[in-house]
Design a protein around this motif. Structure first.
Motif, PDB file in Angstrom:
ATOM      1  N   ASP A   1       0.831  -1.199   0.000  1.00  0.00           N
ATOM      2  CA  ASP A   1       0.000   0.000   0.000  1.00  0.00           C
ATOM      3  C   ASP A   1       0.869   1.256   0.000  1.00  0.00           C
ATOM      4  OD1 ASP A   1       0.862   0.447   2.631  1.00  0.00           O
ATOM      5  OD2 ASP A   1      -1.141   0.374   3.493  1.00  0.00           O
TER       6      ASP A   1
ATOM      7  N   ILE B   1       0.125  -5.802   1.186  1.00  0.00           N
ATOM      8  CA  ILE B   1      -1.292  -6.101   0.994  1.00  0.00           C
ATOM      9  C   ILE B   1      -1.447  -7.585   0.720  1.00  0.00           C
ATOM     10  CG2 ILE B   1      -3.345  -5.640  -0.386  1.00  0.00           C
ATOM     11  CD1 ILE B   1      -1.842  -3.070  -1.337  1.00  0.00           C
ATOM     12  N   GLY B   2      -0.611  -8.105  -0.165  1.00  0.00           N
ATOM     13  CA  GLY B   2      -0.693  -9.507  -0.548  1.00  0.00           C
ATOM     14  C   GLY B   2       0.065  -9.745  -1.836  1.00  0.00           C
TER      15      GLY B   2
ATOM     16  N   ARG C   1      -4.421 -11.210  -3.718  1.00  0.00           N
ATOM     17  CA  ARG C   1      -4.788 -12.158  -2.655  1.00  0.00           C
ATOM     18  C   ARG C   1      -4.263 -11.589  -1.345  1.00  0.00           C
ATOM     19  NH1 ARG C   1      -7.372 -16.816  -2.582  1.00  0.00           N
ATOM     20  NH2 ARG C   1      -7.186 -16.752  -4.830  1.00  0.00           N
ATOM     21  N   THR C   2      -5.198 -11.215  -0.464  1.00  0.00           N
ATOM     22  CA  THR C   2      -4.817 -10.536   0.766  1.00  0.00           C
ATOM     23  C   THR C   2      -4.443 -11.493   1.886  1.00  0.00           C
ATOM     24  OG1 THR C   2      -7.082 -10.463   1.590  1.00  0.00           O
ATOM     25  CG2 THR C   2      -6.336  -8.589   0.243  1.00  0.00           C
TER      26      THR C   2
ATOM     27  N   ASP D   1      -9.570 -12.083  -2.507  1.00  0.00           N
ATOM     28  CA  ASP D   1      -8.867 -11.218  -3.440  1.00  0.00           C
ATOM     29  C   ASP D   1      -9.508  -9.843  -3.415  1.00  0.00           C
ATOM     30  OD1 ASP D   1      -6.884 -12.654  -5.620  1.00  0.00           O
ATOM     31  OD2 ASP D   1      -8.286 -14.048  -4.673  1.00  0.00           O
TER      32      ASP D   1
ATOM     33  N   ARG E   1      -4.112   0.376   3.091  1.00  0.00           N
ATOM     34  CA  ARG E   1      -4.432  -1.047   3.179  1.00  0.00           C
ATOM     35  C   ARG E   1      -5.894  -1.274   3.591  1.00  0.00           C
ATOM     36  NH1 ARG E   1      -0.891  -5.288   6.755  1.00  0.00           N
ATOM     37  NH2 ARG E   1      -2.144  -7.102   6.250  1.00  0.00           N
TER      38      ARG E   1
ATOM     39  N   LYS F   1      -8.679  -3.443   1.493  1.00  0.00           N
ATOM     40  CA  LYS F   1      -9.319  -4.638   2.046  1.00  0.00           C
ATOM     41  C   LYS F   1     -10.834  -4.513   2.111  1.00  0.00           C
ATOM     42  CE  LYS F   1      -5.397  -6.569   4.363  1.00  0.00           C
ATOM     43  NZ  LYS F   1      -4.847  -7.144   5.559  1.00  0.00           N
TER      44      LYS F   1
END
Length: 121
Positions: free
Chosen positions: A17, A23-24, A44-45, A51, A72, A76
């Motif tokens: 972020d 984040i993923g 993909r978090t 996702d 973030r 999300k």
């Protein structure tokens, strides 16, 4: 977004972020149907294997990662449409609104969000 990047090369990159928090990992890349330009990434978090869609404009590829200029928490909270399917115009508009992005009015029959590697219909 850097348009000289192969969208498939984004898959598997770590995403961070605006504050540098992870984040993923980029799971899928979605292309604009009209231009073929990479427009969205599904990241993909790790939270329940969810996702989150993030806009690739104004995100940047820095070294081996994707830097997304949003917090973030906002990422999300993005609408969850699942991955592997075409984004409808309504879903893409929801994402634009979620991120506070300005979009000119698309033509009613315009399709959005084709997956990278998917043949246009």
């Amino acid at each position: 977004m850097q348009t000289d990047i192969d969208p498939r090369s984004l898959i598997g990159r770590k995403a961070f972020d605006r504050n540098g928090d992870k984040i993923g990992t980029v799971d899928e890349v979605y292309l604009d149907d009209a231009t073929g330009v990479p427009e969205w990434a599904a990241v993909r978090t790790g939270l329940f294997s969810r996702d989150a869609f993030v806009p690739l404009e104004p995100s940047k590829v820095v070294e081996d990662s994707l830097r997304v200029p949003y917090d973030r928490s906002l990422i999300k909270e993005a609408p969850d449409f699942g991955v592997g399917r075409h984004l409808s115009p309504e879903q893409e508009l929801q994402l634009y609104h979620h991120y506070g992005l300005d979009i000119s009015s698309p033509a009613p029959d315009r399709d959005f969000g084709r997956l990278a590697g998917e043949d246009p219909a």
